[in-house]
Motif scaffolding. Structure first.
Motif, PDB file in Angstrom:
ATOM      1  N   ALA A  91       0.814  -1.218   0.000  1.00  0.00           N
ATOM      2  CA  ALA A  91       0.000   0.000   0.000  1.00  0.00           C
ATOM      3  C   ALA A  91       0.849   1.269   0.000  1.00  0.00           C
ATOM      4  N   PHE A  92       2.091   1.198   0.493  1.00  0.00           N
ATOM      5  CA  PHE A  92       2.923   2.401   0.492  1.00  0.00           C
ATOM      6  C   PHE A  92       3.145   2.901  -0.924  1.00  0.00           C
ATOM      7  N   LYS A  93       3.007   2.004  -1.906  1.00  0.00           N
ATOM      8  CA  LYS A  93       3.172   2.370  -3.312  1.00  0.00           C
ATOM      9  C   LYS A  93       1.833   2.490  -4.033  1.00  0.00           C
ATOM     10  N   TYR A  94       0.915   1.554  -3.764  1.00  0.00           N
ATOM     11  CA  TYR A  94      -0.318   1.464  -4.554  1.00  0.00           C
ATOM     12  C   TYR A  94      -1.572   1.909  -3.811  1.00  0.00           C
ATOM     13  N   ASN A  95      -1.463   2.369  -2.595  1.00  0.00           N
ATOM     14  CA  ASN A  95      -2.578   2.897  -1.786  1.00  0.00           C
ATOM     15  C   ASN A  95      -3.832   2.015  -1.882  1.00  0.00           C
ATOM     16  N   ASN A  96      -4.996   2.579  -2.212  1.00  0.00           N
ATOM     17  CA  ASN A  96      -6.239   1.806  -2.201  1.00  0.00           C
ATOM     18  C   ASN A  96      -6.277   0.704  -3.247  1.00  0.00           C
ATOM     19  N   PHE A  97      -5.512   0.864  -4.314  1.00  0.00           N
ATOM     20  CA  PHE A  97      -5.454  -0.158  -5.352  1.00  0.00           C
ATOM     21  C   PHE A  97      -4.765  -1.430  -4.860  1.00  0.00           C
ATOM     22  N   SER A  98      -4.050  -1.328  -3.750  1.00  0.00           N
ATOM     23  CA  SER A  98      -3.182  -2.427  -3.324  1.00  0.00           C
ATOM     24  C   SER A  98      -3.958  -3.701  -3.014  1.00  0.00           C
ATOM     25  N   PHE A  99      -5.185  -3.609  -2.512  1.00  0.00           N
ATOM     26  CA  PHE A  99      -5.913  -4.844  -2.209  1.00  0.00           C
ATOM     27  C   PHE A  99      -6.103  -5.670  -3.472  1.00  0.00           C
ATOM     28  N   HIS A 100      -6.339  -4.998  -4.581  1.00  0.00           N
ATOM     29  CA  HIS A 100      -6.508  -5.683  -5.859  1.00  0.00           C
ATOM     30  C   HIS A 100      -5.228  -6.420  -6.241  1.00  0.00           C
ATOM     31  N   ALA A 101      -4.089  -5.779  -6.019  1.00  0.00           N
ATOM     32  CA  ALA A 101      -2.812  -6.374  -6.411  1.00  0.00           C
ATOM     33  C   ALA A 101      -2.394  -7.501  -5.470  1.00  0.00           C
ATOM     34  N   VAL A 102      -2.530  -7.288  -4.160  1.00  0.00           N
ATOM     35  CA  VAL A 102      -1.990  -8.283  -3.225  1.00  0.00           C
ATOM     36  C   VAL A 102      -2.764  -9.587  -3.265  1.00  0.00           C
ATOM     37  N   SER A 103      -4.065  -9.532  -3.561  1.00  0.00           N
ATOM     38  CA  SER A 103      -4.815 -10.781  -3.637  1.00  0.00           C
ATOM     39  C   SER A 103      -4.401 -11.593  -4.854  1.00  0.00           C
ATOM     40  N   MET A 104      -3.866 -10.935  -5.901  1.00  0.00           N
ATOM     41  CA  MET A 104      -3.276 -11.683  -7.013  1.00  0.00           C
ATOM     42  C   MET A 104      -1.939 -12.297  -6.595  1.00  0.00           C
ATOM     43  N   ASP A 105      -1.183 -11.589  -5.764  1.00  0.00           N
ATOM     44  CA  ASP A 105       0.072 -12.151  -5.248  1.00  0.00           C
ATOM     45  C   ASP A 105      -0.169 -13.471  -4.529  1.00  0.00           C
ATOM     46  N   LEU A 106      -1.265 -13.552  -3.790  1.00  0.00           N
ATOM     47  CA  LEU A 106      -1.595 -14.802  -3.105  1.00  0.00           C
ATOM     48  C   LEU A 106      -1.727 -15.935  -4.113  1.00  0.00           C
ATOM     49  N   GLY A 107      -2.486 -15.696  -5.192  1.00  0.00           N
ATOM     50  CA  GLY A 107      -2.680 -16.736  -6.195  1.00  0.00           C
ATOM     51  C   GLY A 107      -1.396 -17.146  -6.867  1.00  0.00           C
ATOM     52  N   ARG A 126     -11.324 -12.236  -2.970  1.00  0.00           N
ATOM     53  CA  ARG A 126      -9.988 -12.822  -2.811  1.00  0.00           C
ATOM     54  C   ARG A 126      -9.816 -14.014  -3.752  1.00  0.00           C
ATOM     55  N   LEU A 127     -10.878 -14.807  -3.891  1.00  0.00           N
ATOM     56  CA  LEU A 127     -10.822 -15.957  -4.794  1.00  0.00           C
ATOM     57  C   LEU A 127     -10.668 -15.514  -6.244  1.00  0.00           C
ATOM     58  N   VAL A 128     -11.431 -14.494  -6.658  1.00  0.00           N
ATOM     59  CA  VAL A 128     -11.347 -13.997  -8.031  1.00  0.00           C
ATOM     60  C   VAL A 128      -9.907 -13.627  -8.372  1.00  0.00           C
ATOM     61  N   ASN A 129      -9.301 -12.809  -7.531  1.00  0.00           N
ATOM     62  CA  ASN A 129      -7.958 -12.324  -7.835  1.00  0.00           C
ATOM     63  C   ASN A 129      -6.895 -13.390  -7.631  1.00  0.00           C
ATOM     64  N   ALA A 130      -7.110 -14.299  -6.679  1.00  0.00           N
ATOM     65  CA  ALA A 130      -6.171 -15.412  -6.531  1.00  0.00           C
ATOM     66  C   ALA A 130      -6.182 -16.274  -7.785  1.00  0.00           C
ATOM     67  N   THR A 131      -7.352 -16.470  -8.361  1.00  0.00           N
ATOM     68  CA  THR A 131      -7.457 -17.254  -9.594  1.00  0.00           C
ATOM     69  C   THR A 131      -6.690 -16.580 -10.727  1.00  0.00           C
ATOM     70  N   VAL A 132      -6.864 -15.272 -10.874  1.00  0.00           N
ATOM     71  CA  VAL A 132      -6.173 -14.545 -11.932  1.00  0.00           C
ATOM     72  C   VAL A 132      -4.665 -14.531 -11.677  1.00  0.00           C
ATOM     73  N   GLY A 133      -4.261 -14.372 -10.419  1.00  0.00           N
ATOM     74  CA  GLY A 133      -2.840 -14.431 -10.093  1.00  0.00           C
ATOM     75  C   GLY A 133      -2.236 -15.789 -10.400  1.00  0.00           C
ATOM     76  N   ALA A 134      -3.013 -16.857 -10.156  1.00  0.00           N
ATOM     77  CA  ALA A 134      -2.529 -18.205 -10.470  1.00  0.00           C
ATOM     78  C   ALA A 134      -2.350 -18.379 -11.973  1.00  0.00           C
ATOM     79  N   ILE A 135      -3.263 -17.821 -12.761  1.00  0.00           N
ATOM     80  CA  ILE A 135      -3.137 -17.894 -14.219  1.00  0.00           C
ATOM     81  C   ILE A 135      -1.883 -17.154 -14.676  1.00  0.00           C
TER      82      ILE A 135
END
Length: 524
Positions: free
Chosen positions: A188-204, A455-464
């Motif tokens: 979030a220090f870099k991506y602020n509110n957008f960060s939740f979208h990015a980090v849930s892809m990191d999980l995937g 979280r599932l949606v973005n984890a799926t996309v991160g896995a892809i």
């Protein structure tokens, strides 16, 4: 309708309506570490892991597990090292905006097997080990920089994890667990509110690396995304508003047994020491953590996601047959360590082969199911913009995984559209051989399983994305993944307005320029 619907809509619109805070500028000099820091704790160096010749990527994607295969400390070490451990320096000349910082050791950008939005790696990896483990029972934190386990708590608390998982949890009865948290400030220090979208892809991306790595060795990785998040947060000694607990992976371990809940729950007393002098909070990020953590223990029924499954390909569209892809017989470790972002290196003068495209498409679909308690539904669909692929006319296509073919959506060269709707300067999308676009019916997933489904949606996309990176590495072409594009324009270009499909990232593949400038850090 929960807050995740509102956040999902803002993500899709952000190319036209900037998310707050629109004028945010990161304070790079006061940024956080790329890992948690627990001063004064004991460390257990992890052993080296030998890799058998049969650990091919094909087998990892097939997920054909061996009933006799079990984890031990050596295999756990190898999986962690090849997914989140530091494996080399990134010093090649390319066009990303961080190029000026790469030569300086204090700012070094280290390569890892898993991809990460912005290269920030915010996932915290904990090992909760019971009596069947090779070390005294306790809670450990995986220190990526040292490739070591740092002991945070001594004592058997594996029953607490099992109790937090509840009935119907995936995976074996065991007393060995990997728990994945995400420290928001690291992103979030870099991506602020957008960060939740990015980090849930990191999980995937991280979980999919484990699934490929373990599957190639006959081992199973089945992540649970639904559990008592607050209970695990208390056990790990973290504030779940600042570090969400995103997944638990039970490990099949020799001699392991299921543990009963602890009679007197204890918690980790060691605390991460933050580097940043000022830690900011962001409203949308805070609200998404609260929304997706609420009722986190209410695991959906196996068929709950059926209404959100990906639509089949349109049989009325003209079909273009794809050749079989080459065998992905590269071992997973080699493919992961060769994985990197291409950052402006694509070269349109050397088109990719149709077989290489076919391999990346088939692998990406195979990687779209992350398993565990998410059911067997295929949530993601793939589209592809073809620019420079031998034997395939330029145009926009949808991928039909059942027929292993392309269905024409729009004919013509897509390069101008792709570059016009890309926000950054680190790629020339027209030079890529093809651009793969995974879509998910995000609203339908949220309607089916609630806000935690985001979280599932973005984890799926991160896995892809992780699978595409690894498959591209295995077939000898470059790959790059990006989030900085106009999602609405892609919906219009691919005629998705009536389908509910949301394009959430783009994946560029192509041949790179020959003989790139790089530094051989391993022989320096």
């Amino acid at each position: 309708m929960g807050y995740a619907h509102e956040y999902a809509a803002a993500i899709l619109q952000r190319g036209r309506v900037p998310m707050d805070p629109a004028d945010f500028v990161p304070n790079w000099s006061d940024g956080p570490r790329k890992a948690k820091f627990y001063p004064g704790v004991d460390s257990l160096p992890l052993p080296a892991c030998d890799y058998p010749d049969h650990a091919a990527l094909d087998r990892g994607l097939a997920q054909e597990t061996d009933e006799e295969a079990e984890f031990d400390l050596t295999l756990l070490s190898g999986m962690l090292r090849d997914s989140y451990g530091l494996t080399g320096r990134r010093l090649g000349v390319q066009t990303n905006t961080d190029l000026g910082a790469l030569p300086y050791y204090p700012l070094a950008n280290w390569s890892r097997g898993s991809a990460s939005g912005g290269g920030l790696y915010p996932v915290s990896l904990y090992w909760v080990s019971g009596p069947s483990g090779p070390v005294p029972p306790g809670v450990h934190y995986y220190s990526t920089r040292h490739h070591a386990m740092q002991r945070l708590l001594t004592g058997d608390v594996s029953g607490e994890v099992r109790a937090a998982l509840g009935d119907g949890a995936p995976g074996p009865d065991t007393d060995q667990y990997l728990v994945l948290g995400i420290k928001y400030w690291q992103n979030a220090f870099k991506y602020n509110n957008f960060s939740f979208h990015a980090v849930s892809m990191d999980l995937g991306a991280c979980v999919q690396t484990w699934r490929m790595w373990a599957g190639a060795r006959g081992l199973s990785v089945q992540p649970a995304l639904w559990f008592d998040e607050e209970r695990l947060g208390r056990l790990l000694g973290v504030d779940t508003a600042a570090e969400g607990i995103f997944a638990v992976v039970p490990l099949k371990w020799a001699g392991a047994v299921s543990r009963t809940p602890s009679a007197s729950p204890v918690s980790v007393r060691h605390r991460d020491r933050e580097r940043s002098r000022t830690v900011l909070t962001f409203d949308a990020l805070r609200r998404m953590q609260a929304a997706t953590a609420a009722r986190a223990g209410d695991r959906p029924a196996p068929a709950a996601l059926a209404p959100a499954a990906a639509h089949p390909a349109d049989p009325a569209r003209p079909e273009v047959a794809l050749p079989p892809g080459p065998p992905l017989d590269t071992d997973v470790r080699t493919a992961l360590r060769a994985r990197r972002s291409s950052f402006g290196r694509f070269d349109a003068q050397h088109p990719i082969g149709a077989q290489q495209l076919a391999a990346c498409l088939a692998a990406s679909v195979a990687g779209s199911r992350i398993g565990g308690d998410t059911g067997g539904q295929r949530l993601a669909k793939l589209y592809v913009f073809v620019s420079h692929v031998e034997g395939i006319a330029p145009g926009a296509y949808e991928y039909d995984p059942d027929a292993h073919s392309l269905r024409l959506v729009k004919a013509g060269r897509p390069g101008e559209f792709l570059q016009k709707n890309y926000f950054l300067s680190n790629y020339n999308l027209e030079q890529a051989g093809a651009v793969l676009v995974p879509t998910v019916r995000t609203e339908a997933v949220l309607d089916a399983v609630g806000d935690r489904g985001y979280r599932l949606v973005n984890a799926t996309v991160g896995a892809i994305a992780q699978t595409a990176y690894t498959a591209a590495s295995a077939v000898g072409i470059g790959c790059g993944v990006a989030l900085g594009f106009d999602n609405i324009s892609y919906i219009e270009e691919l005629s998705l307005a009536g389908t509910g499909e949301a394009p959430l990232l783009i994946m560029m593949i192509g041949n790179e320029r020959p003989a790139p400038a790089d530094f051989r850090y391993e022989i320096a």
